[in-house]
Scaffold this motif. Structure first.
Motif, short mmCIF file in Angstrom:
data_model
loop_
_atom_site.label_atom_id
_atom_site.label_comp_id
_atom_site.label_asym_id
_atom_site.label_seq_id
_atom_site.Cartn_x
_atom_site.Cartn_y
_atom_site.Cartn_z
N ALA A 108 9.81 0.60 7.70
CA ALA A 108 9.80 -0.05 6.40
C ALA A 108 11.12 -0.77 6.23
N ASP A 109 11.07 -1.97 5.62
CA ASP A 109 12.29 -2.72 5.41
C ASP A 109 13.18 -2.03 4.39
N ASP A 110 12.58 -1.47 3.37
CA ASP A 110 13.32 -0.78 2.33
C ASP A 110 13.07 0.71 2.45
N LYS A 172 3.80 -2.21 3.37
CA LYS A 172 3.86 -3.68 3.22
C LYS A 172 3.26 -4.11 1.90
N GLU A 175 5.60 -3.16 -0.88
CA GLU A 175 6.76 -4.06 -0.94
C GLU A 175 6.36 -5.41 -1.51
N LYS A 179 7.72 -7.20 -4.99
CA LYS A 179 8.41 -8.50 -4.98
C LYS A 179 7.76 -9.50 -5.90
#
Length: 180
Positions: A108-110, A172, A175, A179
């Motif tokens: 995960a990006d975050d 995803k 997220e 956003k």
């Protein structure tokens, strides 16, 4: 009251000892049950059934310290949760031969909070969530998972891979939703 004193009181079927054991572990064991069962009321029922098994079986044990006792306790709660899933007949496994590559871990990006991850886990089918919990959270091997669930080792691996893929997709989506 020390755990050893609680243990011996429970062996004597002492109500105060049983209450002390319940008070000491109920919250942690409830959270364990919730990881396997989506419904909090079901998790509470399973937790209570598991405590009954603990109180019935504690007389057969000898006290060997906190860690072995907690491992025994945890195994009872996991087994009770798995039994409940089987009884509901919603527990299913799928075998996908395309899932042989297990090298892609969840990314995960975050960073996700524990609560967010738990919510995402609740969205997984029971089979995926159960194998993921047993492997990633509880530390069981695929061979042990297979024995616990009555599935093959390769099915356990496949379910874990599918769970990771599904979690990646859910992350995803989460997220992208955050956003927007």
């Amino acid at each position: 009251m020390t755990l050893e004193a609680i243990f011996y009181a429970c062996q004597q079927e002492n109500r105060q000892g049983q209450k002390a054991l319940y008070d000491r572990y109920a919250s942690r064991m409830y959270r364990l049950c919730v990881r396997y069962l989506r419904d909090t009321a079901e998790a509470e029922d399973v937790m209570m059934e598991a405590f009954m098994h603990v109180f019935e079986g504690i007389g057969k044990l000898s006290y060997q310290g906190e860690r072995p006792f907690e491992a025994w306790l945890k195994r009872i709660f996991i087994n009770q949760s798995l039994m409940h899933l089987r009884q509901r007949k919603v527990f299913w496994m799928t075998l996908d031969h395309e899932s042989a590559d297990l090298s892609n871990p969840l990314q995960a990006d975050d960073e996700l909070s524990a609560q967010q991850l738990l919510q995402l886990l609740f969205e997984l089918p029971d089979g995926y969530r159960t194998v993921f919990n047993l492997y990633a959270v509880e530390g069981y091997s695929h061979q042990e998972i297979g024995a616990l669930l009555g599935i093959s080792e390769s099915t356990s691996k496949s379910q874990l891979h599918k769970a990771r893929r599904a979690l990646q997709e859910l992350v995803k989506k989460s997220e992208n939703g955050a956003k927007s």
